[in-house]
Design a protein around this motif. Structure first.
Motif, PDB file in Angstrom:
ATOM      1  N   LEU A 157      -8.432  -0.706  -2.755  1.00  0.00           N
ATOM      2  CA  LEU A 157      -9.298   0.400  -3.195  1.00  0.00           C
ATOM      3  C   LEU A 157      -9.329   1.524  -2.168  1.00  0.00           C
ATOM      4  O   LEU A 157      -9.341   2.704  -2.532  1.00  0.00           O
ATOM      5  N   LEU A 158      -9.296   1.175  -0.889  1.00  0.00           N
ATOM      6  CA  LEU A 158      -9.252   2.227   0.132  1.00  0.00           C
ATOM      7  C   LEU A 158      -7.943   3.012   0.011  1.00  0.00           C
ATOM      8  O   LEU A 158      -7.916   4.240   0.143  1.00  0.00           O
ATOM      9  N   ASP A 159      -6.870   2.293  -0.271  1.00  0.00           N
ATOM     10  CA  ASP A 159      -5.572   2.939  -0.485  1.00  0.00           C
ATOM     11  C   ASP A 159      -5.660   3.917  -1.662  1.00  0.00           C
ATOM     12  O   ASP A 159      -5.222   5.068  -1.574  1.00  0.00           O
TER      13      ASP A 159
ATOM     14  N   GLY B  89       0.813  -1.206   0.000  1.00  0.00           N
ATOM     15  CA  GLY B  89       0.000   0.000   0.000  1.00  0.00           C
ATOM     16  C   GLY B  89       0.847   1.256   0.000  1.00  0.00           C
ATOM     17  O   GLY B  89       1.973   1.250   0.503  1.00  0.00           O
ATOM     18  N   ASN B  90       0.301   2.328  -0.561  1.00  0.00           N
ATOM     19  CA  ASN B  90       1.015   3.599  -0.635  1.00  0.00           C
ATOM     20  C   ASN B  90       0.564   4.573   0.434  1.00  0.00           C
ATOM     21  O   ASN B  90       1.382   5.251   1.039  1.00  0.00           O
ATOM     22  N   HIS B  91      -0.723   4.664   0.672  1.00  0.00           N
ATOM     23  CA  HIS B  91      -1.262   5.642   1.628  1.00  0.00           C
ATOM     24  C   HIS B  91      -1.777   4.911   2.859  1.00  0.00           C
ATOM     25  O   HIS B  91      -1.572   5.339   3.979  1.00  0.00           O
TER      26      HIS B  91
ATOM     27  N   ASP C 252      -1.674   1.043   8.742  1.00  0.00           N
ATOM     28  CA  ASP C 252      -1.294   2.433   9.006  1.00  0.00           C
ATOM     29  C   ASP C 252      -1.882   3.345   7.925  1.00  0.00           C
ATOM     30  O   ASP C 252      -2.075   2.926   6.788  1.00  0.00           O
ATOM     31  N   GLY C 253      -2.161   4.578   8.301  1.00  0.00           N
ATOM     32  CA  GLY C 253      -2.653   5.550   7.333  1.00  0.00           C
ATOM     33  C   GLY C 253      -4.166   5.701   7.329  1.00  0.00           C
ATOM     34  O   GLY C 253      -4.704   6.483   6.536  1.00  0.00           O
ATOM     35  N   LEU C 254      -4.862   4.963   8.180  1.00  0.00           N
ATOM     36  CA  LEU C 254      -6.314   5.113   8.255  1.00  0.00           C
ATOM     37  C   LEU C 254      -6.660   6.525   8.700  1.00  0.00           C
ATOM     38  O   LEU C 254      -5.968   7.103   9.532  1.00  0.00           O
ATOM     39  N   PRO C 255      -7.730   7.080   8.185  1.00  0.00           N
ATOM     40  CA  PRO C 255      -8.147   8.393   8.675  1.00  0.00           C
ATOM     41  C   PRO C 255      -8.595   8.288  10.131  1.00  0.00           C
ATOM     42  O   PRO C 255      -9.099   7.245  10.548  1.00  0.00           O
TER      43      PRO C 255
ATOM     44  N   LEU D 128      -8.359   5.341  -2.960  1.00  0.00           N
ATOM     45  CA  LEU D 128      -9.241   6.465  -2.625  1.00  0.00           C
ATOM     46  C   LEU D 128      -8.536   7.433  -1.678  1.00  0.00           C
ATOM     47  O   LEU D 128      -8.730   8.646  -1.768  1.00  0.00           O
ATOM     48  N   SER D 129      -7.707   6.900  -0.779  1.00  0.00           N
ATOM     49  CA  SER D 129      -7.012   7.759   0.182  1.00  0.00           C
ATOM     50  C   SER D 129      -5.967   8.634  -0.489  1.00  0.00           C
ATOM     51  O   SER D 129      -5.581   9.667   0.051  1.00  0.00           O
ATOM     52  N   GLY D 130      -5.487   8.196  -1.634  1.00  0.00           N
ATOM     53  CA  GLY D 130      -4.469   8.967  -2.343  1.00  0.00           C
ATOM     54  C   GLY D 130      -5.058  10.087  -3.193  1.00  0.00           C
ATOM     55  O   GLY D 130      -4.330  10.930  -3.707  1.00  0.00           O
ATOM     56  N   GLU D 131      -6.367  10.087  -3.322  1.00  0.00           N
ATOM     57  CA  GLU D 131      -6.985  11.112  -4.154  1.00  0.00           C
ATOM     58  C   GLU D 131      -7.036  12.441  -3.422  1.00  0.00           C
ATOM     59  O   GLU D 131      -7.355  12.493  -2.239  1.00  0.00           O
ATOM     60  N   ARG D 132      -6.740  13.490  -4.114  1.00  0.00           N
ATOM     61  CA  ARG D 132      -6.892  14.832  -3.565  1.00  0.00           C
ATOM     62  C   ARG D 132      -8.316  15.287  -3.809  1.00  0.00           C
ATOM     63  O   ARG D 132      -8.852  15.096  -4.900  1.00  0.00           O
TER      64      ARG D 132
END
Lengths: 357, 357, 357, 357
Positions: free
Chosen positions: B348-350, B6-8, B27-30, B352-356
């Motif tokens: 997919l969550l990763d 994962g990236n984000h 890690d990285g969850l909102p 979506l998390s990378g989207e600005r």
């Protein structure tokens, strides 16, 4: 990491179809590797369109290596390859910014980049960028060759026509590298080319599948979770424009078999562990097992076709008909082969580079 | 990055089949996300072996979240989930360290880790670790649900028996989540279970394929090169033990079609761009196009079978026959479904998390 | 990558000060490394608070390794260490969620995590997490020792009192590892401890600086751009709570000198290239040069003090006075030393692991 | 990741001092950003050598952007900048391959790249590559400006001469951007330039320190462990050739103070949380607190000096004396300022890009 791939050997890709130059940066190469510019040129030539079965846009691909090579050898610092675009005809693409071509990235790129992407010829999504992949791949293929690893890909199927399967793996793989139209059975190749020409006459396009064999890999490459050999290779292979499926070993056919058939028995042969069959394509538990690595990709028909197509006009939100004027490939399977070899080489060199001696 | 993906949103997986605990760090969850422990327990229950069609090793999966959650919500800092192993019977595995099981990672893991890996029950390669993936996946599925994204996977084929295809996508996907044996046609499910039981009686195993649909994704997710939606998903999906192939949309069937058939035409519908067909499985140029994301994996028959098999003794370099005593799954397709949902949700969550915004 | 560090050997840190357990996952270790649990326990003991110069919260740090070790040796798969929290007194921290402590992360963490972070004892920001770093560091220190690399850190200054500088580097470094209060001149150490006790009596705190020497590194570690030895080490060292500055070699003093003074001349010594002086701290152009690696960090006074302080109430947006009730360290320089050794070891082991033989 | 830096906005640097071109790829920029080529040219002009206080090698830096910009705006795809080298005089460097210059990367690069690196002018280690950093930095500075973030760096000390400290931060920062020799007190600047000229006459060189202020950052940027603001910035800043130390806020001076002095009290001001003092340089617990970010670097004297120096001949393993013939900078502090601004901008834009709205 967007347009960068690899853990130890990383490739960063840049450029647009109609920009001044495309290119890539290849970082992490060992110092002292011979860089054979003729081999790079040969790899680019194999990727170039050929006669009646390809697009009429033929770039000369006069690449330049502007860093990372000194006195004919890699320095170990980032190697940048640049390839100019000289044959772009942007006037052919004036309308695709707002009337996206079906099956292409025009619409999805429009959404992602909020209308700011360069739309000419597909911009950064264009298959044109695979020229830079092929150049980087030629270097990776050379590095693998010097470690005793060879890669060969043939057109397993095209427009419903089957090539003969690999049977004399060593010989087959050795022959494929230099073939402009990579088939093991030249009679099948004839039929395939005729099918491409027929599709071109109809303003349509055809697809196929590519089968790759890799010989000479050691056992133990890959990671148990996530960075499996299969996961890393498929990750890269889906960057080949039009690839929609990847299968290893017997792939989908394995789903129909029994465990007693699909388990490849281990045997000793000349003091070395081998498997008596290779249904698993050289991979057990995500790691190479020392047998030939075998996989196939599905390449869909080129989405650029001459027939009129239904699409939308994003500026007016209306349904419209679109007829493309550009120069198209009625088939890219034979050209995608070079990219498949290249990406495979880059992924495997990366994996080998991560191994501790 | 080995056992991290994962990236984000990153997932790090650890543990061995017969170690004290397995687990993962997400890690990285909102911050502020509700963590529903019952849903995690339910996801783990779906993954657990069932009756006569699965292994007799049944773990209770009493997971603990030891960080990253405060007063029932994510803190935004790393969330660690631990799951104890309580049912391991290591004596069943005494001989596999030097006599590797065909089709398993025993041999490749032995080479990679130079004989130091924990061989009991497959060690770190064991499907047991997918319990941690399922727990993390339950959290990701919840986060997606709150964004209007739903995921459903059914057993498309098993031992040659076909389920009915998705036809009422919305309803079909909604139903699948809670089914212990995820088929759309219960009559086909009956036959599949009978085939598994028959294979078990023979000391053999069967495989199949899993088909996933994802609804509610925005257009524009993914990157043009390397981090395509297809590349990222396949990278993750090949970590499901026994998965050997991944295809998107019509996959390998696309290779046999014409471009005029495979290009999904764009249309306006209620002010929104849709495609009139979905041969490309919701992905154009590596990016989501807003249509349902569709893909299939091939799951090979479980390599652990009761029949005698040919292998080698690594300590003596001799060919030997191996008969396994452990408790085996005659099929893991129905259990792999939960892992496929989980990994899909994480990828997919990763994205979506990378989207600005 | 948030709470993960390293390229080849990666460390992922999780936990909160008052959660049930803290821990870390260490991935990428070579298989076959002896894991000495006594050395880990000893490292944790060195980090633990001591008598009148530290906080009264004393955790026993009964760590457990739940994965990645088999029969006393690393397996090569992820190693997870867990350490329970048993001495937390959350009632001491009830008011810090909305009245942030000056100099702490309470306010910045509140903003970043939108009020959802666990505020008790600083939550995930707490120095408590450095216990997990120290445990991982003990393993890295062992791995380096077996490669002939040794690391030693002393308290160079504390509350304005100077230790003697390194002069017999080999002996000095060897002695430091086991000292609970790491000074080279015990008389200076006496004065430092008296200064800490005096600050504690005043409800105040003191800071200092830590100097590290690393012996036995080969030349050529690091990368020319970005992943310089200095860049990687400083990146990690700023994770030591209270570290606000890092300097290599003569550091800020170099800025006042001439090039003819700061250029360390190369000489041959016993067939090996050395430098006649070491103003550059063993690093030229971002890469190790084979001489001792030398650097210093500045550790600010502990922000937790007993004196009343000015802050704001985030719930009412008013200025308020805050008096802390918790158990505080009047100085953490001597405890930070263990973390500095640990992070240094992890970074250097990562760099060594990335080298090709 | 070697010559790549950043998590969301990544910079990949390539090229050699005497190769045909140097350049960089900047990936992850948002689409639609205006790219002002004049500002890039201005940033490159600030970095160029000036008159008697710099090297006589003056490159025109005629950069080209070959990808990632369309109709004057970023596309969101990788942006590649190329800058040709035209003024290289390789004959000045013939002997440094085997007789490494003290204080330079010649020896460490020789070991790392096993003698294959391009030795001319320092090759890939050369400060010449910072031209590409400055070009990328100009784009990042523009992106930050449009978000209300401004960055200013002055020469705090040079050859023992002090500039006046920042006192009217807003005005001071605004003025610094366009100054060719960035001091707040022009009288101090005069003395500094005289000191550089004096060192040049002696064949020697001088160093100094650079102080940066960043205004307009939101609170909450950074991560608690590893990717702290301080860790990320220092990681990047040590890539500025000759930087040997980094301190935040009061830095090393904090080590001599008491907690009651160094804790910056929080106050409400116009409905916003501020700190009444800023000893911590705008960072608490590794995260920005919304106050001005303040830090200083130490820049050692340029290692290239005209005086004879002691070194070794790697080809004969003998001690030799070396006198350099090339064109040298007697000081690079004033030029390093541009690189410090640029790297700071890149790191902060990366951090801002990772924030979820």
């Amino acid at each position: 990491m967007r347009n960068t791939f690899g853990n130890h050997i990383t490739l960063t890709l840049f450029g647009e179809s109609h920009g001044p130059e495309i290119g890539c940066v290849l970082d992490g190469l060992p110092p002292g590797l011979h860089v054979n510019e003729e081999r790079i040129a040969a790899q680019l030539a194999l990727r170039r369109p050929v006669g009646s079965i390809s697009t009429a846009r033929v770039e000369q691909d006069r690449f330049r290596i502007v860093s990372g090579v000194y006195q004919g050898r890699t320095t170990g610092t980032p190697l940048c390859i640049l390839i100019p675009n000289t044959e772009a005809r942007s006037e052919d693409y004036v309308n695709i910014k707002t009337t996206p071509r079906p099956g292409h990235a025009d619409y999805t790129g429009y959404v992602k980049y909020r209308g700011f992407a360069d739309p000419r010829g597909g911009g950064h999504f264009s298959g044109r960028l695979t020229a830079a992949l092929a150049a980087a791949g030629a270097i990776a293929l050379g590095a693998l060759r010097s470690r005793g690893v060879s890669i060969g890909t043939h057109i397993a199927r095209l427009a419903g026509i089957a090539d003969r399967p690999f049977d004399h793996l060593g010989e087959d793989v050795a022959r494929l590298g230099s073939l402009p139209f990579a088939v093991l059975d030249e009679a099948a190749g004839e039929k395939m080319r005729a099918a491409i020409e027929a599709a071109a006459r109809d303003g349509d396009s055809v697809g196929g599948s590519l089968e790759t064999a890799v010989l000479g890999l050691p056992a133990g490459l890959g990671e148990p979770w996530f960075d499996t050999v299969e996961g890393l290779l498929s990750h890269a292979l889906f960057s080949i424009p039009a690839v929609k499926a990847v299968e290893f070993g017997d792939g989908f056919a394995l789903a129909e078999m029994k465990g007693s058939q699909t388990n490849d028995p281990f045997r000793m042969e000349n003091g070395r562990v081998i498997t008596a069959s290779n249904h698993n394509g050289g991979v057990n538990g995500g790691l190479t097992n020392g047998m030939p690595l075998l996989f196939r990709t599905a390449v869909k028909p080129t989405p650029s076709i001459g027939l009129p197509q239904q699409t939308v006009d994003l500026s007016t939100a209306e349904n419209v008909e679109l007829t493309l004027n550009g120069r198209h490939d009625p088939c890219i399977v034979h050209r995608a082969r070079v990219v498949q070899d290249s990406l495979t080489a880059l992924v495997l060199l990366d994996l080998l580079s991560g191994e501790r001696l």
